[in-house]
Design a protein around this motif. Structure first.
Motif, PDB file in Angstrom:
ATOM      1  N   GLY A 133       0.839  -1.188  -0.042  1.00 11.65           N
ATOM      2  CA  GLY A 133      -0.075  -0.120  -0.202  1.00 11.65           C
ATOM      3  C   GLY A 133       0.983   1.149  -0.017  1.00 11.65           C
ATOM      4  O   GLY A 133       0.541   2.274   0.749  1.00 11.65           O
ATOM      5  N   LEU A 134       1.968   1.244  -0.797  1.00 10.10           N
ATOM      6  CA  LEU A 134       2.905   2.529  -0.992  1.00 10.10           C
ATOM      7  C   LEU A 134       2.070   3.764  -1.492  1.00 10.10           C
ATOM      8  O   LEU A 134       1.483   3.346  -2.360  1.00 10.10           O
ATOM      9  CB  LEU A 134       4.232   2.127  -1.321  1.00 10.10           C
ATOM     10  CG  LEU A 134       4.973   0.879  -0.993  1.00 10.10           C
ATOM     11  CD1 LEU A 134       6.420   0.992  -1.543  1.00 10.10           C
ATOM     12  CD2 LEU A 134       5.138   1.055   0.599  1.00 10.10           C
ATOM     13  N   ARG A 135       2.354   4.699  -0.834  1.00 11.16           N
ATOM     14  CA  ARG A 135       1.850   5.874  -1.352  1.00 11.16           C
ATOM     15  C   ARG A 135       2.783   6.940  -2.010  1.00 11.16           C
ATOM     16  O   ARG A 135       3.702   7.083  -1.532  1.00 11.16           O
ATOM     17  CB  ARG A 135       1.100   6.784  -0.315  1.00 11.16           C
ATOM     18  CG  ARG A 135       0.149   5.975   0.291  1.00 11.16           C
ATOM     19  CD  ARG A 135      -0.403   6.770   1.813  1.00 11.16           C
ATOM     20  NE  ARG A 135      -1.333   5.745   2.680  1.00 11.16           N
ATOM     21  CZ  ARG A 135      -1.627   6.457   3.759  1.00 11.16           C
ATOM     22  NH1 ARG A 135      -1.106   7.339   4.354  1.00 11.16           N
ATOM     23  NH2 ARG A 135      -2.480   5.567   4.596  1.00 11.16           N
ATOM     24  N   ASP A 136       2.440   7.518  -3.135  1.00  8.51           N
ATOM     25  CA  ASP A 136       3.104   8.582  -3.917  1.00  8.51           C
ATOM     26  C   ASP A 136       4.645   8.057  -4.055  1.00  8.51           C
ATOM     27  O   ASP A 136       5.641   8.726  -3.625  1.00  8.51           O
ATOM     28  CB  ASP A 136       3.211   9.779  -2.794  1.00  8.51           C
ATOM     29  CG  ASP A 136       3.434  10.983  -3.677  1.00  8.51           C
ATOM     30  OD1 ASP A 136       3.627  10.959  -4.988  1.00  8.51           O
ATOM     31  OD2 ASP A 136       3.823  12.098  -3.210  1.00  8.51           O
ATOM     32  N   VAL A 137       4.889   6.760  -4.344  1.00 11.05           N
ATOM     33  CA  VAL A 137       6.112   6.101  -4.304  1.00 11.05           C
ATOM     34  C   VAL A 137       7.020   6.574  -5.289  1.00 11.05           C
ATOM     35  O   VAL A 137       6.628   6.825  -6.448  1.00 11.05           O
ATOM     36  CB  VAL A 137       5.867   4.600  -4.307  1.00 11.05           C
ATOM     37  CG1 VAL A 137       5.245   4.259  -5.741  1.00 11.05           C
ATOM     38  CG2 VAL A 137       7.010   3.706  -4.087  1.00 11.05           C
TER      39      VAL A 137
END
Length: 548
Positions: free
Chosen positions: A194-198
């Motif tokens: 669920g990584l964000r703005d990776v």
């Protein structure tokens, strides 16, 4: 990018670790971390992955949590930080005494510890997660991040706990690190965590200083003799300085080969997981210090090995995948000087690997576990399950892992397991078995790709890099097939299928093009793993459809 952040990072790296100049890719990843982005870094062994979290951790307000799968690797990293004079680092694991754990938590909760190392299974404990939340984790580091992907070569269900824990901690910036992850694995890691703005930092998989070769052997005795003779030849070469590794499949074979190498006058030692911890450490130390020239090992010897002058890596048994092979040969020539990597191969090895990896899902145990959990009044411990079902802990653990992957069960506090009441037993079992069979098919396809590498007459480096989704335009000139003249450059036909193209096969479903050659494509399919297809057959029979 902020020049201020870059200056702060370089200053911290110099003052604490003595690193006068960080690589551009390290600085870029570190800057993303300080800006609050999640970062996925795919860097080869020896490229300085750890620095990507170690330096930013000095500049954030709160401890860095480092999730790492091996206790020995955790201790090595803590020792390295201590020797560098970095802020305090602690380990929390089940092997510690109560007093040691208490001391570690005191350091965390008082704000003294800047780094906290633990294994993923620790995150199943509610108390551990709550104490980390209270400590205000400022950086969440996941080492060996490919373990979270079922497409990865070393999938570990414990890594599935990472996402809910990450959210419980308020989703601080994440640094996910791995040495081997092809594009589909990277996508899976991002999705599962669920990584964000990776932001991704990916360097080339190519190690041009390593010479690649395969030596064919007719039987085990011939191979053993050839490996011993080759190791003796390399160690005895004029000007040899450094060390060598010989990988083999069994503990008994490590002892036998080490003895034979010693009989040839080499300083050799065996290493495998069956040795006592103090003996393993003795081998590590002797090898690092140069007192031992050759270590003969199983795959247990690897993570955390920090010896830049390994001059050769010989394989006296075929690994289970090119992922493992790449990791192991990547330990050679980390100082940039030439390294020799040779696979001593016989066809029977692939049949053995296929047999060893073809483990069917324990359907009866999966069904029994699902039924027992649904019938329970509340969360159940694994030990209670094994006792009530009269099943082995290993089979129950595997069943729970499969059910957890399909969302039928979850792990509650203190490692207790609970069944989702909305998922029926039949549905859960069917989905778990399908998942297991798909994973086994992927594993078998990796064995087949290992065989393709051993058998190719084309450039071995082109084949190896293609497996990881990287295109090498011309034969490398530093492998046996290039030396023999069979890996000549051939005109590349122009086709509709390009590297990394998303495709769909009527029978095998969605996949990603991993390698494009003049006459064949290699595609990694979600359901059946790697498949090599004739370009002519694909075009004549319309076997693949591009997915926009």
């Amino acid at each position: 990018m902020s020049t201020t952040n870059r200056a702060r990072l370089q200053r911290a790296a110099t003052e604490t670790f003595g690193w006068d100049e960080l690589h551009a890719y390290q600085l870029e990843a570190m800057e993303h971390v300080l800006e609050g982005h999640d970062v996925l870094a795919v860097l080869p062994t020896g490229a300085g992955k750890s620095a990507i979290y170690q330096v930013p951790a000095l500049l954030v307000d709160g401890p860095a949590l480092v999730v790492s799968p091996l206790l020995a690797l955790q201790h090595d990293q803590v020792e390295a930080l201590t020797q560098a004079g970095a802020p305090p680092a602690v380990v929390v694991n089940s092997a510690q005494s109560a007093a040691e754990r208490r001391e570690a938590w005191d350091a965390v909760e008082s704000g003294k510890a800047r780094f906290v190392f633990l294994a993923p299974e620790q995150l199943a404990h509610e108390e551990v997660v709550e104490r980390l939340r209270a400590a205000g984790v400022a950086l969440f580091v996941i080492d060996e991040a490919h373990c979270v992907s079922s497409w990865g070569h070393d999938f570990r269900p414990d890594y599935l706990r990472m996402r809910p824990v990450l959210e419980r901690l308020g989703h601080p910036p994440v640094v996910a690190l791995t040495a081997t992850a092809a594009p589909p694995v990277r996508d899976d890691v991002v999705a599962r965590l669920g990584l964000r703005d990776v932001r991704e930092t990916v360097t080339s998989f190519d190690r041009p200083n390593l010479r690649l070769a395969v030596v064919r052997c007719t039987d085990a005795d011939e191979r053993r003799e050839a490996v011993v003779a080759r190791a003796a030849e390399l160690v005895g070469a004029p000007g040899f300085a450094g060390g060598g590794l010989v990988y083999t499949a069994s503990r008994a074979e490590t002892e036998r080969l080490a003895t034979e190498l010693a009989d040839h006058g080499l300083r050799a030692m065996a290493y495998h997981a069956g040795l006592r911890a103090d003996r393993r450490e003795q081998v590590h130390e002797a090898f690092r210090e140069g007192d031992v020239e050759v270590v003969v090992a199983t795959s247990a010897f690897g993570m955390g090995i920090d010896k830049p002058d390994i001059r050769f890596v010989l394989h006296a048994a075929v690994p289970e995948s090119l992922d493992s092979y790449y990791q192991q040969i990547g330990r050679a020539g980390r100082d940039g000087e030439p390294g020799v990597t040779e696979l001593f191969h016989r066809g029977e090895d692939l049949h053995l690997q296929t047999f060893l990896t073809a483990v069917r899902a324990p359907e009866d145990v999966v069904r029994a576990v699902s039924q027992a959990l649904r019938a329970a009044a509340g969360p159940v411990r694994l030990t209670e399950l094994t006792r009530s079902l009269h099943a082995s802990r290993a089979s129950c653990t595997r069943a729970v892992n499969l059910l957890e992957q399909v969302g039928a069960v979850t792990t509650a506090g203190r490692g207790r397991i609970v069944h989702d009441p909305d998922v029926g037993t039949g549905q859960a079992v069917d989905e778990a078995i399908r998942l297991s069979e798909a994973h086994q098919e992927l594993i078998r396809s990796r064995v087949a790709m290992m065989g393709g590498y051993a058998d190719t007459t084309g450039c071995r480096r082109q084949f190896l890099l293609g497996y990881f989704g990287e295109h090498l335009a011309q034969p490398c000139g530093n492998c046996d097939t290039c030396a023999e003249g069979t890996a000549q450059a051939r005109p590349r036909r122009r086709g509709q299928f390009t590297l990394q193209a998303a495709v769909n096969h009527e029978e095998w479903g969605p996949g990603v093009v991993m390698a494009v050659e003049d006459d064949r494509l290699t595609v990694l399919f979600e359901e059946v793993g790697y498949r090599t297809l004739s370009v002519q057959a694909v075009e004549d029979n319309d076997l693949l459809r591009l997915v926009s």
